[in-house]
Design a protein around this motif. Structure first.
Motif, PDB file in Angstrom:
ATOM      1  N   CYS A 390      12.990  17.489  83.661  1.00 31.31           N
ATOM      2  CA  CYS A 390      12.115  16.434  84.677  1.00 31.31           C
ATOM      3  C   CYS A 390      12.274  15.044  84.234  1.00 31.31           C
ATOM      4  N   CYS A 409      13.221  20.845  78.545  1.00 36.60           N
ATOM      5  CA  CYS A 409      12.593  21.749  77.637  1.00 36.60           C
ATOM      6  C   CYS A 409      13.614  23.292  77.635  1.00 36.60           C
ATOM      7  N   ILE A 415      10.960  20.041  73.477  1.00 36.78           N
ATOM      8  CA  ILE A 415      11.056  19.295  74.533  1.00 36.78           C
ATOM      9  C   ILE A 415      12.018  18.115  74.060  1.00 36.78           C
ATOM     10  N   CYS A 437       8.254  28.975  79.491  1.00 38.07           N
ATOM     11  CA  CYS A 437       7.251  27.839  79.595  1.00 38.07           C
ATOM     12  C   CYS A 437       7.694  27.235  80.758  1.00 38.07           C
ATOM     13  N   MET A 439       7.190  23.412  82.958  1.00 39.01           N
ATOM     14  CA  MET A 439       6.882  22.139  82.441  1.00 39.01           C
ATOM     15  C   MET A 439       6.838  21.122  83.789  1.00 39.01           C
ATOM     16  N   GLU A 440       5.938  20.247  83.784  1.00 39.92           N
ATOM     17  CA  GLU A 440       5.830  19.237  84.568  1.00 39.92           C
ATOM     18  C   GLU A 440       5.455  17.816  84.180  1.00 39.92           C
ATOM     19  N   THR A 441       5.904  16.588  84.784  1.00 39.29           N
ATOM     20  CA  THR A 441       5.821  15.607  84.266  1.00 39.29           C
ATOM     21  C   THR A 441       5.138  14.437  85.361  1.00 39.29           C
ATOM     22  N   CYS A 454       3.089  14.807  80.016  1.00 42.14           N
ATOM     23  CA  CYS A 454       3.772  16.032  80.149  1.00 42.14           C
ATOM     24  C   CYS A 454       2.784  17.275  80.160  1.00 42.14           C
ATOM     25  N   VAL A 456       2.836  21.635  79.531  1.00 40.37           N
ATOM     26  CA  VAL A 456       3.750  22.722  79.367  1.00 40.37           C
ATOM     27  C   VAL A 456       2.738  24.059  79.210  1.00 40.37           C
ATOM     28  N   ASN A 458       2.368  28.617  79.044  1.00 43.72           N
ATOM     29  CA  ASN A 458       3.195  29.644  78.585  1.00 43.72           C
ATOM     30  C   ASN A 458       2.695  30.692  79.058  1.00 43.72           C
TER      31      ASN A 458
END
Length: 1372
Positions: A390, A409, A415, A437, A439-441, A454, A456, A458
């Protein structure tokens, strides 16, 4: 007639050093200045009806070149102003069998003020000219000309006569030729490419041959063999001794021929060797150009390839920007000190594109195509394999690619961040975050410290949210007890929203704000919001979401799920949410509206909002433009309490990407095509105006403040007006193994990266701006490595649109292939910016209005299966592409429109219902909303898809259809006409290639098209249909339909009762009607029909319907049908029919309430055209326009005594296939505005800036119209238009003839007939007509299109009518 606009294949390009670009489009020579920014400055028609195929400048003192594309313009401008004498260039322009001398004048005081002047006579040769060169050593102006039958001529420019002619002993046909000249005729060497796949060299000026051979035939000196196709183009590089040839075999060959030409006429090496064979084009190669170290080639595949000679002949760059049809011509400028070159390409689509190509190693690093894209490994050193990448940069306007940051990640839940070429560990997750996992930012722009957050998630429902710069300040959120399928960030005015899609279709939401305490540490303020509940389905999680502020009190969410559905949610009120904060779980939100599975089963990939419209993408290869609007009351009652807000989603239209591009990711909004240089120039010009007009400083300051206030208010108005209008966008997705940015309007790739295809994590820089800036870099994961399409340590420069994208569009292309049909919608009058200035000599304030002018809106349909909505400005010849529709799966053959102007008399908006049809029995219906964009000062277009229909839809839905054989052949729709228009639906009649005539009903409210009935009466391919509306004195209305087939017969149908049927009232299929009359009009197929009605006097009763038809036999036939209304017909006795008509029903069987028709008279012009007559339209009652593949546009006057030929014009459009005609009122001052296409005259100098005349052609005017109309008025005949194709009106409110249905008598014709009874009436009519300037417009389409203006269609009757003897038809 005069030409107002022209789009034709560009067949000639030539650079004048690095200062000007010369283009040839049809017979028109256009000059573009390249400094400071490319734009057209002068234009002139020079070759009559021939196309320009070459422009050869003579060596004269030239304008100094500049060292860069956008750099030292002011310095050059000062140097040019230092000399008062103007500079000039002599240009030899040739094409077809014509050669002409033109002089280009450059004013050193103003580089952009150019003059084109015709210097010599029009020289017409006996053979096709392939190349022309100046003899530099001769005192007189002599030209050496190579012609098609392997011969050469020496022409004297002053007299236009051939002094010497020499032929080769090998008298074969040449497709291309190259002349290498020096000081005299004896030094000339001719290199020709033959149709026998050979390249031959010979000397036309050998002295020894003249003494031995009286016919001056020279032998072949050298012969180059190796091509397996004909030779299309030849280029020679003198400093290297290389000769390049482009061939039909898709190859370019480079030969080492040595020195050619020069003193003595050298012929080079005795045995030339082939140095390189370059294969890279997918089709024929049309043009080639050599430069030191580089080979440039362009071909039918639409690509211009740049080959690197030092690197083994590899393609180092591919320049694409033209639509289908290929690149016809190529030109490369001379190299400057920085080894930069301009590269220009001209396409079959009529477009001209310009690129700036850099030399050295930098050019290799700026490759844009898939096969040559340079991929950089970022050397990821982390533990475990990278899974998600990202962006982690703030992406400010001043941020460069070298300052960008990324986070990755891994499968270990760790990360990493990439910054300044180094990898750093940002956060290590607990064992719960390992193995899986998401992940987005997001960049929080509204917070006081700008940070990047950020998130994350699971498998257990836990979500860790933290600032990337301060990961210790994070917080742990819980999204249920199951797997977190996806995370979505959304910006807001205060903070950001986080959406987490958990188990059982629940979407958990939080509002997060970033705060800083006294110790400068960051803290996250998290508020839980009510969750969304997705509809029950197999794949029940969210993939995209966007927040939409519908009103100040209503906050909406538009979401897309993995099932391919689009959902609409509405947030609760803030007060209610605060009261029930402890019971958030009970406030689960359900969707207000759902478009289930609209993007297929592969899911929605993105949802984006821009200016009130929503854009969604999916893995079905489609972009859907939709909106939120109130639910109709009847549907609101059906939905009950689920939709208390009364809102729903509605798809306006669907835009498909290119073929094979099914996996779409998102859309990027394209910036308006406004160059920064032009804006600066406009500001400078406005500044000069203000300085000249404002003498008082206080007044100047006051006006500036007022202008600033007005500008801010105008900006708010523009934003409001642009709300809800579709913007130009680019599509981002995967095409096979490439990551592609695709422009659907220009049909070109803006970026292509070989990443390996979909199913991988990626991040595009810049990504969060939402606007494609013209450049970009991709970071992606492939085979356990993190890769980038551009080295992060290097800054990514972009020198304007001449950089790495589609080049600089000097002229937009339209259709690369033939245009099969064209339809005019109406006129839009633009409103420009208003500037108040003060006169230099007076104290009063004058108002200066920079108007947008009036634009004609037309739609073209082509063989490339696309529909193009165009705006044409007749006063300047400007053409703008508003929208491209690509829903047809085969060629578009016919179209029609129902048009309704809006906005009162200002004509600022237009609404049209467009129906298009063509191959594969496909019919599409669209609602087009045309408005005015004050920001770009251009018309804008919003396309709304209404309905579609195909005859073989049942076949397409059948399972395992590939295992069965389809018995029915593919049917094509050949012609369409609107029979009747009602408030609830419209009726369409279509001519079909399978011999059927079909009637459809189209309902815009129901969004459906239904087949009512079909008849196979013709039993042959039906080529054309037309309709006519008749009104009797009692107010009854009758509908007539005319159909024509390949047997030359025209059938007349009475659809008065048939069109009254509706799909809702049909219990069974209706019985098709029987034609009332059959007319034998042609010996072969009837391609076009034009119908109008004339009401007879009360003593005769009924009316006369005139049918003009044009066929494959080149004949123009006019048939007059006598129509008796039911009340007026006799009930007894029998009807007498002429022998030319064929009644199908007898008088005894005919009901009394039907019309009585018989053929009254018929007239023919056997040789109206030298080829099949392809299109015929009615300009006004009695004035017919026809065109043919013989490239002539003819005007015909149809009267009671016969058919008269008024005039003809040789069109510049090849393979003419369609016509659109209309009448309009043009003001006198508007008709005298400047034009880019200028007239051909021996004494006239064409000056684009400040010009007051237009292109004058060889056609006569039709000023005798009033006299003929008056003659018919004396017999009690008034005209009425009866071709119900569309309804529209011009500026004065007059009805448009030929394409528009008139339900009342035409006002202008009726007034003219009454005024023409006396001589005083004639004079008054002439004076008013001269002031009003009523003109006709003719738009011809084929391989391009041409807009013609017919001057003064209602002119004074004192102009003598000159008819061609033998061309007037006699009545039977």
């Amino acid at each position: 007639m005069e030409t107002a606009a022209l789009v034709a294949p560009v067949t000639a390009l030539e650079f004048l050093q690095d200062a000007f670009l010369l283009t040839g489009e049809g017979p028109v020579l256009t000059v573009y200045t390249l400094q400071p920014s490319p734009k057209a400055c002068a234009s002139l028609s020079v070759l009559q009806h021939y196309r320009i195929h070459g422009i050869r400048p003579r060596s004269l003192p030239a304008v100094p070149t500049q060292s860069s594309a956008l750099g030292t313009y002011e310095k050059i401008k000062d140097e040019l102003r230092s000399t008062l004498q103007p500079n000039s260039y002599d240009l030899a322009v040739f094409g077809g069998k014509a050669v002409r001398l033109v002089r280009l004048h450059v004013d050193r005081r103003d580089v952009e003020h150019l003059h084109l002047e015709i210097m010599g006579p029009f020289m017409e040769l006996q053979d096709w000219a392939l190349d022309v060169r100046w003899l530099s050593g001769e005192k007189h102006s002599l030209l050496c000309v190579a012609v098609a039958h392997n011969s050469a001529l020496l022409l004297d420019i002053s007299t236009g006569k051939a002094l010497v002619q020499c032929s080769c002993l090998e008298g074969c046909l040449l497709y291309t030729a190259l002349l290498l000249v020096h000081e005299s005729w004896a030094d000339t060497v001719l290199v020709g490419g033959t149709v026998f796949n050979q390249v031959v060299l010979w000397k036309p000026g050998r002295e020894e041959d003249k003494s031995s051979n009286s016919e001056h035939k020279a032998p072949v000196e050298r012969r180059l063999l190796g091509h397996s196709g004909v030779i299309f183009n030849i280029s020679y590089l003198q400093e290297k001794g290389w000769l390049a040839s482009a061939s039909d075999d898709r190859s370019v060959r480079v030969w080492g021929v040595g020195d050619l030409g020069g003193p003595g006429g050298k012929c080079g090496n005795l045995n030339p060797a082939c140095l390189r064979v370059l294969y890279g084009h997918q089709a024929r190669v049309f043009s080639v150009c050599l430069s030191p170290g580089k080979v440039f080639s362009a071909g039918e595949d639409g690509a211009c390839l740049v080959w690197d000679w030092a690197d083994g002949g590899k393609v180092v760059r591919t320049l694409k920007g033209h639509r289908a049809g290929g690149v016809r011509v190529l030109a490369v400028s001379e190299s400057t000190g920085a080894e930069e070159r301009w590269v220009a390409t001209g396409g079959a689509d009529g477009g001209v594109r310009l690129w700036r190509v850099e030399g050295g190693e930098e050019a290799k690093e700026r490759m844009e195509e898939a096969g040559t894209e340079k991929i950089t490994d970022l050397k990821f050193p982390g533990q475990g394999l990278p899974k998600v990448v990202c962006s982690a940069g703030t992406e400010d306007k001043n941020e460069s690619w070298s300052q960008s940051k990324f986070v990755v990640c891994t499968e270990q839940g760790i990360i990493y961040q990439y910054s300044d070429g180094q990898w750093y560990v940002v956060w290590k997750g607990t064992p719960e975050f390992q193995s899986y996992c998401v992940m987005e930012t997001i960049s929080v722009k509204h917070s006081t410290p700008k940070v990047n957050l950020c998130a994350v998630g699971n498998l257990s429902g836990s979500i860790q949210v933290f600032p990337i710069s301060h990961p210790q300040c994070g917080t742990l959120l819980t999204g249920g007890s199951g797997k977190i399928h996806s995370l979505i960030w959304q910006e807001a005015k205060e903070g950001v929203y986080l959406l987490a899609s958990g188990a059982e279709g629940l979407v958990y939401r939080w509002c997060i704000k970033v705060e800083s305490d006294v110790n400068s540490s960051l803290a996250l303020n998290v508020n839980l919001l009510p969750p969304f509940l997705l509809p029950a389905c197999a794949k029940r999680w969210l993939t995209a979401a966007v927040q939409l502020i519908y009103t100040s009190q209503r906050l909406l969410w538009v979401c897309g799920d993995r099932r391919g559905s689009l959902l609409l949610f509405q947030d609760r009120d803030d007060k209610r949410m605060d009261e029930g904060r402890k019971e958030v779980g009970d406030l689960t939100l359900h969707p207000l509206s759902c478009l289930f599975g609209v993007h297929g089963k592969q899911g929605v990939t993105s949802v984006y909002e821009y200016q009130g419209l929503l854009y969604s993408t999916g893995k079905d290869g489609c972009v859907r433009i939709f909106t939120v609007h109130p639910t109709p009351p009847e549907k609101l009652e059906e939905r009950g309490v689920e939709n208390k807000g009364g809102l729903q989603l509605e798809v306006l239209r669907v835009q498909r990407a290119c073929k094979g591009m099914e996996w779409l990711e998102r859309v990027f909004i394209l910036e308006p095509d406004i160059r920064a240089e032009e804006e600066k120039e406009e500001e400078e010009e406005l500044g000069e105006i203000c300085e000249n007009h404002y003498k008082t400083q206080n007044l100047n300051l006051t006006k500036k403040l007022e202008a600033a206030e007005e500008g801010s208010l105008r900006g708010e108005e523009e934003q409001t007006e642009n709300k809800g209008r579709e913007a130009r966008f680019a599509i981002i997705g995967f095409h096979a193994v490439h990551f592609v940015v695709w422009d659907p309007v220009r049909q070109e790739r803006l970026l292509a990266v070989p990443c390996g295809g979909g199913h991988r994590s990626w991040s595009l820089w810049p990504s969060n701006k939402g606007v494609w800036p013209g450049y970009g870099a991709l970071v992606f994961i492939k085979q356990g490595a993190v890769l980038a399409s551009h080295p992060p340590g290097e800054a990514m420069s972009w020198g304007g649109k001449a950089g790495r994208s589609g080049g600089w569009a000097l002229r937009e292309g339209v259709h690369g292939r033939g245009i099969g049909c064209i339809c005019r919608l109406g006129t839009i009058r633009g409103i420009g910016n208003e500037i108040q200035t003060n006169s230099a000599s007076e104290d009063d304030v004058n108002e200066v209005v920079r108007e947008g002018g009036h634009w004609e809106i037309v739609v073209t349909g082509g063989e490339d299966t696309s529909l193009t909505v165009l705006a044409i400005q007749p006063s300047s010849g400007s053409i703008k592409v508003l929208s491209v529709i690509t829903d047809h799966i085969s060629s578009v053959r016919t179209m029609t429109a129902l048009t309704h102007p809006q906005g009162g008399s200002k004509n600022q908006s237009l609404s049209a219902l467009l129906v298009s049809a063509g191959g594969r029995a496909q019919m599409q219906c669209y609602r087009l909303l045309i408005g005015w964009d004050r920001q770009r000062l251009l018309p804008s277009c919003q396309v709304i898809q209404v309905a579609s229909h195909r005859l073989d839809q049942q076949w397409e839905r059948r399972r395992n259809r590939h295992k069965t054989v389809k018995t029915d052949p593919e049917t094509r729709y050949m012609s369409v006409v609107v029979v009747d228009e009602r408030t609830d639906c419209s009726f369409l009649a279509l001519a079909c290639s399978d011999g059927a005539l079909r009637l459809f009903s189209m309902s815009e409210a129901k969004r459906q098209i239904d087949l009512l009935w079909e008849t196979f009466h013709h039993q042959r391919c039906v080529l054309s249909v037309a309709a006519c509306t008749l009104d009797d004195e009692k107010g009854n209305r009758y509908k007539l339909l005319f159909s024509a087939a390949t047997d030359g017969k025209i059938s007349v149908w009475d659809l008065t009762d048939a069109s009254s049927l509706s799909t809702g009232s049909l219990s069974s299929a209706p019985t098709p009607p029987i034609p009332c009359l059959d007319i034998h009009a042609h010996q072969s197929g009837v391609n076009s029909l034009a119908v109008w009605a004339e009401k007879q006097g009360q003593q005769e009763g009924g009316c006369l319907v005139t049918v003009a038809s044009g066929g494959d036999d080149g004949q123009l036939t006019v048939s007059v049908i006598r129509v008796q209304y039911p009340e007026e017909g006799k009930t007894g006795g029998s009807r007498v029919f002429p022998q030319t008509s064929e009644p199908l029903i007898s008088q005894q069987l005919q009901p009394l309430n039907q019309l009585c028709l018989h053929l009254h008279s018929q007239s023919h012009i056997p040789l109206a055209h030298a080829a099949p007559l392809t299109a015929l339209k009615l300009l006004s009652p009695g004035l017919v326009v026809s065109t043919s593949s013989d490239q002539r546009v003819c005007l015909w006057r149809v009267r009671s005594s016969g058919i008269s030929h008024i005039g003809a014009l040789c069109s510049h459009v090849a393979d003419a296939a369609g016509l659109a005609v209309w009448e309009g009122q043009v003001k006198e001052e508007e008709g005298n505005k400047k034009r880019k296409i200028r007239s051909e005259s021996e004494q006239e100098i064409a000056v684009l800036r400040g010009s007051q005349t237009g292109l004058k052609t060889m056609c006569k005017t039709v000023a005798q119209f009033d006299k003929e109309t008056a003659d018919e008025a004396e017999h009690g005949v008034t005209s009425k238009i009866g071709d119900p194709v569309c309804q529209s009106s011009d500026e004065r409110g007059g009805e448009t003839a030929g394409e528009c249905r008139s339900q009342t008598k035409t006002d202008s014709v009726g007034e003219t007939a009454s005024e023409a009874t006396t001589e005083a009436g004639f004079k008054a009519s002439c004076e008013s007509k001269n002031k009003r300037g009523k003109t006709g417009w003719v738009l011809v389409c084929g391989q391009g299109f041409q807009l013609l203006q017919v001057q003064n269609t209602d002119g004074c009757p004192d102009v003598e009518h000159k008819e061609r003897q033998g061309e007037s038809g006699s009545w039977n």
